[in-house]
Write a protein that holds these residues in place. Sequence first.
Motif, mmCIF file in Angstrom:
data_model
loop_
_atom_site.group_PDB
_atom_site.id
_atom_site.type_symbol
_atom_site.label_atom_id
_atom_site.label_comp_id
_atom_site.label_asym_id
_atom_site.label_seq_id
_atom_site.Cartn_x
_atom_site.Cartn_y
_atom_site.Cartn_z
ATOM 1 N N ALA A 101 0.834 -1.200 0.000
ATOM 2 C CA ALA A 101 0.000 0.000 0.000
ATOM 3 C C ALA A 101 0.871 1.253 0.000
ATOM 4 N N VAL A 102 0.642 2.135 -0.984
ATOM 5 C CA VAL A 102 1.500 3.321 -1.121
ATOM 6 C C VAL A 102 1.111 4.355 -0.078
ATOM 7 N N ASP A 103 2.043 5.235 0.193
ATOM 8 C CA ASP A 103 1.818 6.252 1.208
ATOM 9 C C ASP A 103 2.065 7.601 0.588
ATOM 10 N N VAL A 104 0.971 8.338 0.289
ATOM 11 C CA VAL A 104 1.108 9.641 -0.360
ATOM 12 C C VAL A 104 0.411 10.675 0.514
ATOM 13 N N PRO A 105 1.017 11.825 0.743
ATOM 14 C CA PRO A 105 0.358 12.837 1.572
ATOM 15 C C PRO A 105 -0.941 13.320 0.924
ATOM 16 N N ARG A 137 -5.503 8.510 1.333
ATOM 17 C CA ARG A 137 -5.346 7.251 2.069
ATOM 18 C C ARG A 137 -5.523 6.121 1.072
ATOM 19 N N THR A 138 -4.750 5.082 1.227
ATOM 20 C CA THR A 138 -4.951 3.903 0.393
ATOM 21 C C THR A 138 -6.024 3.062 1.066
ATOM 22 N N GLN A 143 -4.435 -0.132 -6.961
ATOM 23 C CA GLN A 143 -4.701 0.399 -5.625
ATOM 24 C C GLN A 143 -5.725 1.534 -5.705
ATOM 25 N N LEU A 181 -6.982 5.002 -3.926
ATOM 26 C CA LEU A 181 -6.580 6.055 -3.009
ATOM 27 C C LEU A 181 -7.723 7.041 -2.832
ATOM 28 N N TYR A 201 6.170 6.345 -8.024
ATOM 29 C CA TYR A 201 5.917 4.927 -8.308
ATOM 30 C C TYR A 201 5.805 4.687 -9.809
#
Lengths: 333, 267, 298
Positions: free
Chosen positions: A270-274, A277-278, A286, A288, A307
Amino acid sequence: MGRTEVRDGTGGTGDAVIRLDGVCKVFDVYRRTGLLRRERREVRAVDGISFEVARGETVGYIGPNGAGKSTTIKMLTGILVPSGGSVRVAGIDPSRERTRLARRIGVVFGQRTTLWWDLPLRDSYDLVRRMYRVEPARFRANLDRCVDLLDLGPLLEVPVRQLSLGQRMRGDIAAALLHDPEVLYLDEPTIGLDVISKAKVRQFLAEVKAAGATTVLLTTHDLTDIEQLCERVMVIDHGRLVHDGDLAGLHAVGASERVLVVDFARELPAVDVPGARTVRVEGPRQWLSFPASASAAPLVAEVAARYPLVDLSVREPAIEEVIARLYGDRASL
Amino acid sequence: MGVYRAVLAGGFRRYATYRVATLAGVFTNAVFGMIMAYTYIALWRVRPHLGGYDETQAVTFVWLGQALLTTTALMGGGCETELINRIRTGDVAIDLYRPVDLQGWWLATDLGRAAFQVVGRGVLPMAVAALLFPLAWPSSPLVWLAFLVAVALGVVVSFAVRYLVALVAFWLLDGAGVVILSNLVALFFSGMVLPLTVFPGALGTAARVLPWSALLQVPADVFLGRAGGAAGVLGRLAFQAAWAAVLLGAGRLMQSVATRKVVVQGG
Amino acid sequence: MADAGVPRAGRPVRPFPPGEPVPPEEPAWRRPADGLRAYGLIVGMWTRSALAYRLSFVMMTFGNGALTALDFAAVAIIFGHTTRLGGFSLAQTAFLYGTSGMAIGLADLLLGSMDGLGQRVRDGTLDAMLVRPVPVFVQVAADRFALRRLGRVSQAALVLAWSLSRLDVAWTPGTVLLLPVMLVSGAAIFSAVFTLGAAFQFRFGDASEVQNSFTYGGNALTQYPPTVFAKELVRGATFVVPLAFVNWLPATLILGTPQPLGLPRWVDWVSPLVAAAVCAAAAVAWQAGLRSYRSTGS
């Protein structure tokens, strides 16, 4: 009560066919607490509802089960007597002049047919003609039109028990319109129907709406019905109106989120982007979630930079989700 | 076997939820029992020992009839109406896809129903009767046991008949007519209207060998000690069991013919 | 008054299809004749529905007649063992049987399905009746009308005719007139009991079987001589649920049998008044039941 903002759909009150003012319905509910002992509890099924519906309007009336939808409809048809407030339909107080009102309204109960099970469809219509004393010429014109628009021609001589659910529903809707009702109540008219039958029913109701003379109040769980037929929708929850306005307004009120669906080149954790939320991971794809009010562009740029991106799309929130949020978050309105 | 036990328990629970309806039914049993008891008393006063019963036994017979009325479904009211409805609407097609046998399924449901009603609609009316009239009770626990077996067999025979009747709906589509006829025959030939031992001549002889006598006359005779000793009781029970086997077999046969021609309504 | 919101003149023409006249404003079904017409319409639908299953219809009609015939067979078997029951001969008992059977048979034919009201309350189908321009009572009375119930009436009529041929009645103009009057009054009393039972089902649908105690139970009671029963039961059937006025009391005038409770003789003539009174009580109970349903829903 004061919280509910009443929208006047007509710009005036002169031509309101349905008018509710501070309507309440209180039930006593008994719960068994012992062998003989019962506990009485008051339930406010409808808790101070006010709205008006103008002639020719088609309004969606939605809400979760037990929210007070059918109680409202029952008060509008005169089946139930309100505990408080006033109701007028076509200028008539339904609870006091129920049988007089009956000639001027049509009701379709989605899950229960009112057609005669063992008799040809035509016989049910003939009973409507005689029971409502519809003038023969007018009856013929109405029937022809319904038969034409609802494809009932080949079904008229068929016993109702041999009709499919969709055919029966079309038959029921026609039966409710043969006496020229000013107001038509439709309770879940598409429930359980196949896609084609649903489309036919919606198309027909769109025709009724286009003719502009019949006021339609539609309760449904299928929001496609609402999207295609109603420019105005009322949402009831816990006996109160929590929304009365157009569909777009419903989205805004729902403080919803949009979803960015991203396909990566390979499976990733699961990616983490500011700013997002994933919410779901399925193979290389995925989901988001981000606030509907925010722009998608910076988010897309951020994801693309970090990514290996193959494809992406943005999904608008479904009305279902908006309404679910609305029900869950009523206090904030 | 586990499935059938669950179905049986389900049948019991379903009827057990209608508490008010059960009490209302007991009231009705009491009213009819009282009316019939008085007419029997009037008759037995002028003809003591009619049909081999004394007055107390005759009155007890009336109340046994009330107690078994719903248990052995003398006036119908078991599963047959529901089954007929499922045949009429075509829902029976779904039942046929179940991995359990259709007849076994409905028999289990009906046994569950009867198990509840022997308590709810059987014991309570007898209790009311005991307050109003002197009754003839069995003296030995063995008789009670034999009576319970007779009632159970009576329920199976009753089910077997009603199942046959319900299957007729496959051909008639509307089974109400056959149900009415079947109930009327059951009511008359079970001994509910009058004990079969009171029926005159050939009518009485015929009535006693027909299957419906298994529903009330046989259990009542066992209860009242009129079956004639242990051998007599076993003979009566064998009579019931034989009819149960024959009628259940007939039901199987008819079921296989019916399913082969399944006419699903609404299709 | 209720129209204050929308003036009559302002009621717009709603065209579907456009441009044709609007149905008359006049409230329909106000007069009893209208109610009867609606009753006839619904009865016609049920009769045609029954005829959709012709074989079943024939069997049901036959079954219904045979059911009550077997019922009388029980009386015949009893009189095979004795010549008198409670002091009444077979012909006298047959007279009671015939009058009671015709009274309940007529009530059963005209509104016998009212005991299905509780079911309609439970499954919500009563609501569909409340949105039609016909009184609910008319719709419930006509609900599941079954012509086969004529079987019961005609069987009772046959038994009555047979009993009259065997009885040695000293007819006077009064008693000749009394016979049809007691049949009509009896049917009215049973109809009132059916209606009362249905009225209770608006609230206590589960208890619908209690109704059978008073209707079919009342029939079982009044087809036997009153002398068979305990005095308390006869008193109850006279003063509480006035079933004795169906036939027991008026029959004493025709059969010349003693008055069961030793009441004054004029009591035997008042069946029509009693019928009117219980019908009025039933009407009040019906209104109260309907009102209660409409304030509480299902």
